[in-house]
Structure formats: C-alpha cells, structure tokens
Scaffold this active site. Structure first.
Site, PDB file in Angstrom:
ATOM      1  N   ASP A 142     -10.442  53.675  49.286  1.00  0.00           N
ATOM      2  CA  ASP A 142     -10.675  52.335  49.836  1.00  0.00           C
ATOM      3  C   ASP A 142      -9.421  51.460  49.793  1.00  0.00           C
ATOM      4  O   ASP A 142      -9.311  50.518  50.551  1.00  0.00           O
ATOM      5  CB  ASP A 142     -11.869  51.640  49.159  1.00  0.00           C
ATOM      6  CG  ASP A 142     -11.727  51.596  47.648  1.00  0.00           C
ATOM      7  OD1 ASP A 142     -10.918  52.370  47.101  1.00  0.00           O
ATOM      8  OD2 ASP A 142     -12.412  50.786  47.013  1.00  0.00           O
ATOM      9  N   GLU A 157      -5.731  65.206  45.177  1.00  0.00           N
ATOM     10  CA  GLU A 157      -4.400  64.583  45.159  1.00  0.00           C
ATOM     11  C   GLU A 157      -3.341  65.469  44.516  1.00  0.00           C
ATOM     12  O   GLU A 157      -2.177  65.418  44.906  1.00  0.00           O
ATOM     13  CB  GLU A 157      -4.459  63.233  44.457  1.00  0.00           C
ATOM     14  CG  GLU A 157      -5.224  62.163  45.227  1.00  0.00           C
ATOM     15  CD  GLU A 157      -6.709  62.131  44.906  1.00  0.00           C
ATOM     16  OE1 GLU A 157      -7.182  63.043  44.179  1.00  0.00           O
ATOM     17  OE2 GLU A 157      -7.399  61.207  45.367  1.00  0.00           O
ATOM     18  N   HIS A 190     -12.838  48.468  40.325  1.00  0.00           N
ATOM     19  CA  HIS A 190     -12.938  49.918  40.117  1.00  0.00           C
ATOM     20  C   HIS A 190     -11.553  50.558  40.260  1.00  0.00           C
ATOM     21  O   HIS A 190     -10.718  50.079  41.023  1.00  0.00           O
ATOM     22  CB  HIS A 190     -13.935  50.544  41.087  1.00  0.00           C
ATOM     23  CG  HIS A 190     -13.653  50.263  42.532  1.00  0.00           C
ATOM     24  ND1 HIS A 190     -13.829  49.029  43.103  1.00  0.00           N
ATOM     25  CD2 HIS A 190     -13.180  51.051  43.514  1.00  0.00           C
ATOM     26  CE1 HIS A 190     -13.496  49.069  44.370  1.00  0.00           C
ATOM     27  NE2 HIS A 190     -13.083  50.289  44.657  1.00  0.00           N
ATOM     28  N   HIS A 191     -11.328  51.627  39.520  1.00  0.00           N
ATOM     29  CA  HIS A 191     -10.055  52.362  39.405  1.00  0.00           C
ATOM     30  C   HIS A 191      -9.078  51.704  38.417  1.00  0.00           C
ATOM     31  O   HIS A 191      -7.985  52.234  38.211  1.00  0.00           O
ATOM     32  CB  HIS A 191      -9.314  52.564  40.740  1.00  0.00           C
ATOM     33  CG  HIS A 191     -10.136  53.109  41.856  1.00  0.00           C
ATOM     34  ND1 HIS A 191     -11.237  53.903  41.666  1.00  0.00           N
ATOM     35  CD2 HIS A 191      -9.998  53.017  43.216  1.00  0.00           C
ATOM     36  CE1 HIS A 191     -11.752  54.251  42.846  1.00  0.00           C
ATOM     37  NE2 HIS A 191     -11.032  53.721  43.789  1.00  0.00           N
ATOM     38  N   GLY A 198       7.103  75.352  36.438  1.00  0.00           N
ATOM     39  CA  GLY A 198       6.164  76.445  36.158  1.00  0.00           C
ATOM     40  C   GLY A 198       4.717  76.016  35.982  1.00  0.00           C
ATOM     41  O   GLY A 198       4.048  76.428  35.039  1.00  0.00           O
ATOM     42  N   ASP A 217      -5.100  85.970  40.574  1.00  0.00           N
ATOM     43  CA  ASP A 217      -6.492  85.501  40.563  1.00  0.00           C
ATOM     44  C   ASP A 217      -6.697  84.341  39.588  1.00  0.00           C
ATOM     45  O   ASP A 217      -7.559  83.495  39.800  1.00  0.00           O
ATOM     46  CB  ASP A 217      -7.462  86.647  40.263  1.00  0.00           C
ATOM     47  CG  ASP A 217      -7.112  87.402  38.981  1.00  0.00           C
ATOM     48  OD1 ASP A 217      -5.977  87.262  38.481  1.00  0.00           O
ATOM     49  OD2 ASP A 217      -7.967  88.151  38.477  1.00  0.00           O
ATOM     50  N   ASN A 250      -5.846  90.918  39.020  1.00  0.00           N
ATOM     51  CA  ASN A 250      -5.670  91.753  37.824  1.00  0.00           C
ATOM     52  C   ASN A 250      -6.500  91.219  36.669  1.00  0.00           C
ATOM     53  O   ASN A 250      -6.158  91.380  35.507  1.00  0.00           O
ATOM     54  CB  ASN A 250      -4.193  91.926  37.450  1.00  0.00           C
ATOM     55  CG  ASN A 250      -3.454  90.598  37.430  1.00  0.00           C
ATOM     56  OD1 ASN A 250      -4.071  89.535  37.479  1.00  0.00           O
ATOM     57  ND2 ASN A 250      -2.140  90.654  37.345  1.00  0.00           N
ATOM     58  N   GLY A 256      -7.634  88.191  35.377  1.00  0.00           N
ATOM     59  CA  GLY A 256      -7.308  87.159  34.384  1.00  0.00           C
ATOM     60  C   GLY A 256      -5.837  86.805  34.350  1.00  0.00           C
ATOM     61  O   GLY A 256      -5.080  87.146  35.262  1.00  0.00           O
ATOM     62  N   GLU A 300      -0.132  85.783  30.450  1.00  0.00           N
ATOM     63  CA  GLU A 300      -0.446  85.316  29.097  1.00  0.00           C
ATOM     64  C   GLU A 300      -0.885  86.457  28.183  1.00  0.00           C
ATOM     65  O   GLU A 300      -0.597  86.440  26.991  1.00  0.00           O
ATOM     66  CB  GLU A 300      -1.505  84.231  29.154  1.00  0.00           C
ATOM     67  CG  GLU A 300      -0.943  82.972  29.780  1.00  0.00           C
ATOM     68  CD  GLU A 300      -1.963  81.859  29.889  1.00  0.00           C
ATOM     69  OE1 GLU A 300      -1.620  80.853  30.505  1.00  0.00           O
ATOM     70  OE2 GLU A 300      -3.081  82.026  29.369  1.00  0.00           O
TER      71      GLU A 300
END
Lengths: 551, 551
Positions: free
Chosen positions: B25, B47, B111-112, B385, B422, B450, B452, B456
């Site tokens: 708005d 965003e 608001h916001h 990253g 993925d 793969n 997951g 990591e």
C-alpha cells in the site's frame, strides 16, 4: 557441561519442545546437543519462515518460540519475522551460530561476512532495534548468567532476544549449577504500588454507572488471559475486544458484545463505548491504526487495570447493551462465495480447541465479523501486517497444538485452520512442505483464490498489472510438497453449498491428514470493514493535504 | 514532472528495463508511473527473491538491478539479498515506499511500524551497513539531485543504494531539466596518477621473467571485462581466474590455465603461481575464504594493475605452463551420475550466449573444474554464500538475457542454466512461478536431488536429522507454478547416459519452453574441492585450538 548443552537444557525448562531454524555450517555443532534434552528440530524451508513459525508457536504455547540461524545469511533472512514479533510483543529467542572469536578478531573474510575487512558482529548491530536484549556467549565464566538474563528479559517484556554463539564456544565447559532451579520469569512487584493501583481501579468502577471493558492483545502476550477471564466473569460488565484482542474473551459470554474498532465497528458499538459509557477500561492495549479503525476511536477516559482479587458486590455493573441488527448485505442471497458470508461461516465451523490463523488482507478484516465459539483461538498479525506471515505461523501453531494435545490427552485434538489469500500464500508457500514432513495431520489450509492482491486493488489500482500474481495450480501444492495423497486431500469450491459440503464432511470434522481447500472468490469483492477503513483513510488524507496547503 | 516520473525516467536512462519487487500500500502510487517510460514490472513472489533477482539482473546487464518494496515488512525481507549484493559488489537500487511525512513526524502507529511510539525511519538505519548511500525524497527542491547523487555512487562503488519515497511525495512536481543529459557515472581520474600507475605496472612486468595474472571478480563488477580481455590477448601471459572470477576470461585462450584457489586447486596450479612466477598480477581481487581455498594462497608479491594502452613489445612474456594431468577419479567408470563427472559435463554443454547459475553448495565447488566455452557467463554467490540465491538470480539473469537478446537480435538466443540442490531450492522455490508468469522460455532448471544438505553433511553430522529436508515431488513443480505443459517439460535422470540423452535432445538445444531436469545423485558424494577445503579448515582449526591452549 558444554555451553550448548546448558543453553538447550534451560530452554527445555521453559516448556519449549520444538526448535525452528535452518542448519548452516556455523550452527551444526550447536544442533548436536538438541537431542540430549528431547528437543525436536523442525528444520524449516527458510529462515524468514522459521521466525514466523516460532512466532506462531509462542502465541499458542505462551513460552518463547526459538529459532536457530547462521550468521549473516540466515540471521538477516529472519529479521523481518523477528521485527514482526517485536512489534506484536511475541516472545522469541533467536540463536545465531557465528564465526569463531579468532576469525572475528582477525576480521577475516569468511563466507557470510559483509564486505572487505569485515566486522563479524555488524549483524548483531543491525538487529538491535528488533530485540529487547542480547548476549554474546564468548566468555565461559559469564555465559550461563547471560543466557538466563536474556531469557528473563524475553519473558518480562514479552519481546524477542538474541543469543550469539561463536563456533569455538559451542563446547566449552560451563557450570551447570544454576539449572537446579528454574528461571525466575515473573516480574517482581511492589505490593504497595499494586494495592494502590487496585484501589484506584475499584474506586473508578465504584463511581461509574455505565462502565465498559475493552480487551486488547497484550493481555494474551503477558500470559494474563485466564486471570482476566476469571475477573470478567465476576464483573459481568459489557466487554469488547479489539481486532488484535479477538478470541481472548470467550464470545459466548452474555457480557461480550463484539469487536470495537473505532468507527469501523458494527452499528452501535462505537457509541455504546464512546458515548454511553462513563468509564472505559482499556486492558493490554496496542493502539495501532489497524487495531483502532485507523485511529478513529473517540475516547477521552482511558486507563488500564488488572486485578485478581474477589470483586466487591458494589462493583457489579451488569448492563445489557442492545446493539442494532447489522443491515443485511446486498449479496446475502448469492450462491457464490462472498466476503459478506465466508468469514462468519469459517468462524462458526471452528470448534473448541481449534485455532484460526488469518493472513493480512481480506481475511484479517473479515474475521472481525465472525463469532468464535469458546475455546477457539485466533492468530493474526495486525499491527506489523507482513504478508506471508500466516503460512509459517500456522506450522508453528500446529506444532504447539500437537504438543499441547499430547500434554492434555483427554481433550479432542484441535484443528489449525489457516486462511490465506492466493497472493500472500506465494511469499512463504514452501512451509507447507515442513507441515507434511512433520506429519502434522491437524491442518486445514483454506486458500482464498481471488486472483491477486485484492486488498491492494481496493486501496489503489484495481486493474493495474502490479496487483496481479503468477497463476498457480493450488490443487497440486500438497502433492508437490510431499503428501502422496495430496490429490485426495485437495479440493476446490466456488459456491456456498459446495463449501458447506466439504467443511461438514467426516474428513474435515475428524482430520486424519492435512487438507487444502481452494475457495474461488470474486477479485473485486472485499469485506465492508476494509472498505470503511479505506474510506476513513482517504478522508483523513484529504484533510491532511488540505491542512498542508493551508486550507 | 511528478517526482516518481523523474525517478523512473532517470532509471530507464541507465539501461534498466525491468523492475523487481512486491507491491504494497505504500508503493502502489509509485508504480503507477512505471509504464510511462516503458519499464516492466516483474512482480516477484516475495521481497528476498526480488533482491536476489535484481542482483542476477545487474550481474548480467551491468546496469543496476532495481527493486521496490514497502516500508518495514518488505524492506526488511529484502535485506539479506541486498547484503549479498553489498558483499559481492553488485549494483542495486532499492526503492522503498514509506508512510507519509506527516505520519512520520507524528510517530503514528501505522501498520508496518516497529513497536510503540515508532520511529518510521528506523528501518533506514537498520539497512545502513548494507548500502553505500541513501536519500529520503522529502524535499521537492533537492529530490532530483539526491536521486542523481545516489545513482552515481551506486556505479562508482558498484554497491547497493537506497531511495526512500514518502507516500506524500510521490506526485510532487520537480524540475525535469537535469534529465536532458545522461548521468555521469564514470569515475573522474587523475591523469598523472593514472600514468604513473601504468608506468609502475609496465616496469614491474619488464623486470619480470615469469609473470602470471590472476583475474578476480571485481573486474566484472566495475565493468572492465572487455577492456581487460583486450589487454590479456595482447600480453599473452599465463592467466588464471579465481572461483569468483571464473568466466571473465574466455577459457579457450592458450594463456588461460584454469582456476587458482590456493591449495584447493588442480595439481600444479598453486605452484605455477606461488613458486614459479616472479610476479603475480592480482586484478580485481576479493580475498574471501571460499575464493582463496580457505585463505591458503601463499603469495608474497601481489599488486593490482589495469591498463588499456598498447603493450610495448618488451613486455611480452609468453610462457606455456605444463600442468600435470589431474588424477583420474576413482568413480570415473560409474554409470550413475557422480560429482566428479557432472560439473564438467554441464560446463561442456553450455554454448556461446548461455549463462550458468550455480547455487552455493556442491555446485559452486564443482564448477571450478568445468571448462566453459567462449561467451559462456557464470553467476554464483561465493563470498556471501546465501543458499537460495540462485533461483531468483536465475530469474533476473534470464530477464536480462531476454532483453539483451532483443537488443542484439542477430545472436542465437542464449539459455540460462540454473543448477540448484534440492536443499537450497526449498528456500526460494516460488520464484519459478515468476519465470512462468513472464513466459521466459530460455531457462533450464537442473535440480540436484541428493536428499538433503549434502555440503553440510560433508562439514558436520553426515547422518544427523538436521541435514535432512522435506521430500518434495520436483516433477510437479512446473505444473504447480503455472506451466500447463509442466509434465512434458519435467524429467528425472539417474545415469550419465540418460542425462546425456536429455541434454542433447532438440527440446534442450533449442528451448521453446522452460525445462526442469531432476538429477538423482548420492547424498554422500561431494566434489573433491569441497573435501579438500574442509580438510584445510579442520587442520587450521586444530592449529588454532592448539595455539589457544598454548601448544
């Protein structure tokens, strides 16, 4: 014990069972300690969603929602969700895994840092305005006291706090002795001050002939809902809630008279409070525009009071307010699903133990007209009003509901009913995958498909392209995000009759699986409250412009 | 002309054609003026995605990426994307529609806003560290000069800038006179200083017998790619790129010898530079950990030089470096798709005009081994990253590619090849809907499935639950997000043979529609570079711990 173990043990003591967040190389070792205390890792699809989910979890359980992110990339992605919790007074603990203190001192250019010669702690400065307290766990001697301190602030102020854990401090040994007693999280009160406050309130009520009570959101945030409701039952004074306070007061009580939202209220409500009451007790207030009909409350006598003492007989001010019957909507007889019909209908379908989550937009405006049965809880983000909030908040609330259900196994398992528009859904849709991953069966997702950002069309540019969105196939969402029976669990309706049929089906009354119901609605249809509020704002803006121009 | 019209006209002059963002708005009226200058509104799904998309757009086109958000809720959601652009020196203009100045002065709870008695400009303080300049357009007299000033900084520093537009200033009349001439966006140079710098470089090269050149990312960011390549062709000195500099130098040149990434380089590369070169010219450097093999470059002689003057004959230092043949991977003969095979294969499939976008994770490490043909551009976010970057960046790059294609219609239309795991896909997946909405046909989405977060798992907790993700049905993604022919355009492969067949099919060579290719890979298979870098970090951490303990 290792520092990370202390942190999780303390958090578990608060009643927290599930931890939101996204793993990253700087927090993985921290997560290794979760299992030791039976904490469950949720594993959200992204960090903004994790923050929203922690917010929804906290609103339901009363304890803080906890999320874990990685320095910079994850931490900043969550920021808007934390800001929402700050603005709406929700308890969050945001734990950030950071680079080690050696790299910090060296200002090394490690991935996730900001620019050349980076200050690794710059992100903790960025988040300063959206939290009430923070600590860096970079000193084994003070770390446990620091953890306890920020958690205490989280409760006392009902606001977010941050805990930063450098990689090299995850495992350092700390004293576990303070864990023997639970954390003091209740405020210290001055008995004299409290007594004189109570007396002041009693005096004012005693002097009043026609008092009213307005119940607002901070009652819920500071955990005073059940205390207040015992008080309201004794007082039996005409009571209202604000839009943000909705569902704090059981709506079947004879003294409950609906939602007070300034001039954007049902007929008779504003005048019953502003004109006919000689005393208005405004409890737990938060006077944002969307919680006050765009600042259109006309109140001169406002103060705040709260007591649990037995109420003296002479304070009883029972009064029946006869509100005029709202006028019949012009589209009352429509066969298709209308804004004037759906919110009351969804409100009526909710049963004790159910939660309704409403997205910002038409749902949020519409639900003020719904009447909720006792034991129905309502979650929406009205002041901050960030679209996309509701989907992850639904995840968090549903997790909390499952945990609370197993804590109170005698009750009927409640349902979490999410109502989200097709536009807002797009911001955070992937969290449906987390609901399915966790096997949450207590969720009904109602997607209001009205072909774009209807609330914005009402505000400006009804036919402008910027209010259009990508056209998705909502019927495939459950399947895509991992529900093998997604096809069976997804339905679309475009008439009141077909809507009725679905919500009264056994699959909906006794949920055995997540359900998605797409509701086709007209893109220009809006709740009367939205229209009334926009009209008020436009009048106000015209007035301001005239003033600016010296008129 | 109205202020908003000036803003868009100026932005259009920079070569910008598409504007990213989400309507709200507080920015709707600003968007009304877009059409006047033929600017196209993208309308992202959220965003953060809009910021990533603007980043990808800028990297491709060289002009700034532009995004529009709403105060607070949208602005903060985009913050992490802007921080990434800051860290990686990408030109962004972030335009925020805010409350009107009257409400700001009154500290109204609109608001916001953030909390009680809100400072409406608090968010512009929060974003301070992730931008180089900003302005508030709250003064009709200075507004146009302010716009011009921050855009100039955006170019000169190649960094993000913010423009805040209060609601009540959208339409205020401003002077259009400065629009007559285009903005000066090139730096002012001191001719003497420049000449002495050039001489210094020439002298050093003249004294050197075995020079090498390392080309890094800032060459691209400051728009010096073609100038530098003319210079390199003349010099004919052994040249390398960093991981972030990859694709700046055409990889078919005889003087190009691959990617220099400290000790995490192919055999012979580090020693060719660090031991055998008596001069290393490090151009446009950005020495983050993941761009330097975890700070494992052993260089003592580093300086920066850049010239376009004809090169004197005596500077020619042609030298052929014979690098040892890399050892054959142990899984060379595997029929299934391996990490040691796929990156080179995708690199080889790219044709002139194609863009490859690699997500953080195994793709980013793997692509350093790929050899790109001339005219292939490579986009990845190595220093910051942030996982999830690649999907919206792909949208932005594909939009830029389409625009540039229609500007240079003679060329074969390039393809945008996105490679995303993925896990990372889940953070920002909804931006696929925007690709489909815009009818972008030039995109191939390769999803590495793969099971997951494999990167990591390699770092910590290979079998821990926190490295698992929700199991999605990737084959339904295109359909769900609006592609009616999504089923036909989605494929899954798990052998090298089936992969080859798909990528050499007519549908892939001459794209008539967006394509999705799911590649099944082993969850524990990782690129050798990732393993080498983790080993280096672990050695380093052990060393640090020993130092901390006085060993």
């Amino acid at each position: 014990m290792p520092l990370a173990a202390y942190l999780w043990r303390r958090i578990r003591q608060l009643g927290v069972q599930s931890i939101m967040g996204v793993p990253g190389d700087m927090n993985l070792e921290l997560l290794d300690y979760l299992d030791d205390d039976g904490l469950e890792w949720v594993g959200n699809a992204n960090e903004l969603n994790a923050a929203y989910a922690a917010d929804g979890y906290s609103r339901m359980k009363g304890c803080p929602g906890v999320l874990v992110t990685t320095m910079g990339v994850g931490e900043l992605s969550a920021l808007n969700g934390v800001a929402g919790a700050y603005t709406e007074h929700v308890k969050l603990i945001h734990i950030v895994g950071t680079t080690g203190t050696g790299a910090q001192k060296a200002r090394a250019m490690i991935h996730h840092c900001l620019g050349p010669n980076p200050d690794h702690r710059i992100y903790s400065k960025i988040s300063g305005p959206v939290r009430m307290a923070h600590c860096w766990l970079d000193n084994a001697k003070t770390a446990t006291a620091e953890i306890d301190r920020v958690i205490r602030v989280c409760y006392l102020k009902s606001l977010p706090v941050y805990i930063f854990v450098p990689l090299d401090f995850t495992h350092v040994p700390v004293s576990a002795s303070s864990l023997d007693q639970p954390l003091t999280i209740t405020p210290q009160t001055d008995d004299d001050a409290c007594a004189s406050a109570v007396n002041a309130v009693i005096d004012r009520i005693a002097m009043s002939k026609t008092p009213s009570i307005v119940v607002d959101t901070l009652v819920h945030r500071f955990g005073a809902t059940s205390i207040l409701n015992r008080l309201l039952d004794q007082l039996d004074i005409p009571t209202f809630t604000t839009p943000m306070g909705k569902s704090i007061v059981p709506e079947d009580r004879s003294y409950f008279h609906g939602v007070y939202n300034g001039q954007v209220s049902l007929p008779g409500i504003a005048s019953a409070i502003e004109v006919s009451s000689d005393l208005v007790i405004d409890i737990g207030f938060l006077h944002s525009d969307s919680n006050t009909g765009g600042h259109s409350r006309l109140l001169t006598r406002v103060f705040q009071a709260l007591t649990t003492d037995p109420i003296p007989r002479n304070l009883l001010r029972r009064r029946i307010i006869h509100l005029p019957t709202p006028s019949v909507p012009s589209d009352e007889d429509a066969k298709h699903i209308t804004q004037s019909w759906i919110w009351k209908r969804i409100g009526a379908m909710a049963q004790p133990g159910d939660i309704i989550i409403a997205e910002s937009g038409t749902a949020q405006f519409g639900f003020s007209d719904a009447v909720f049965g006792p034991g129905v809880q309502y979650i929406t983000q009205i002041y901050f009003g960030s679209i996309g909030y509701s989907v992850p908040a639904c995840l968090g609330a549903a997790i909390a509901q499952r945990e609370m259900g197993s804590e109170a196994a005698s009750q009927r398992p409640g349902r979490t009913i999410l109502v989200v528009g097709d536009g807002s859904l797009q911001l955070t849709v992937q969290e449906i995958g987390t609901m399915i991953k966790l096997g949450l069966k207590n969720i009904i997702i109602v997607v209001i498909n009205n072909n774009g950002y209807t609330i914005e069309r009402a505000i400006h540019g009804p036919e402008r392209g910027y209010n259009d969105i990508a056209t998705w196939n909502h019927q495939l969402l459950l399947n895509t995000f991992g529900d093998k029976y997604g096809k069976v669990n997804s339905r679309v309706v475009n008439t009141k009759e077909s809507f009725e049929k679905v919500i009264s089906s056994p699959e909906y009354l006794d949920l055995a699986s997540i359900q998605l119901l797409e509701v086709i609605m007209d893109k220009m249809d809006v709740p009367w409250r939205l229209k009334a509020q926009i009209d008020l704002i436009n009048q106000h803006n015209t007035r301001i412009t005239k003033q600016d121009n010296g008129v």
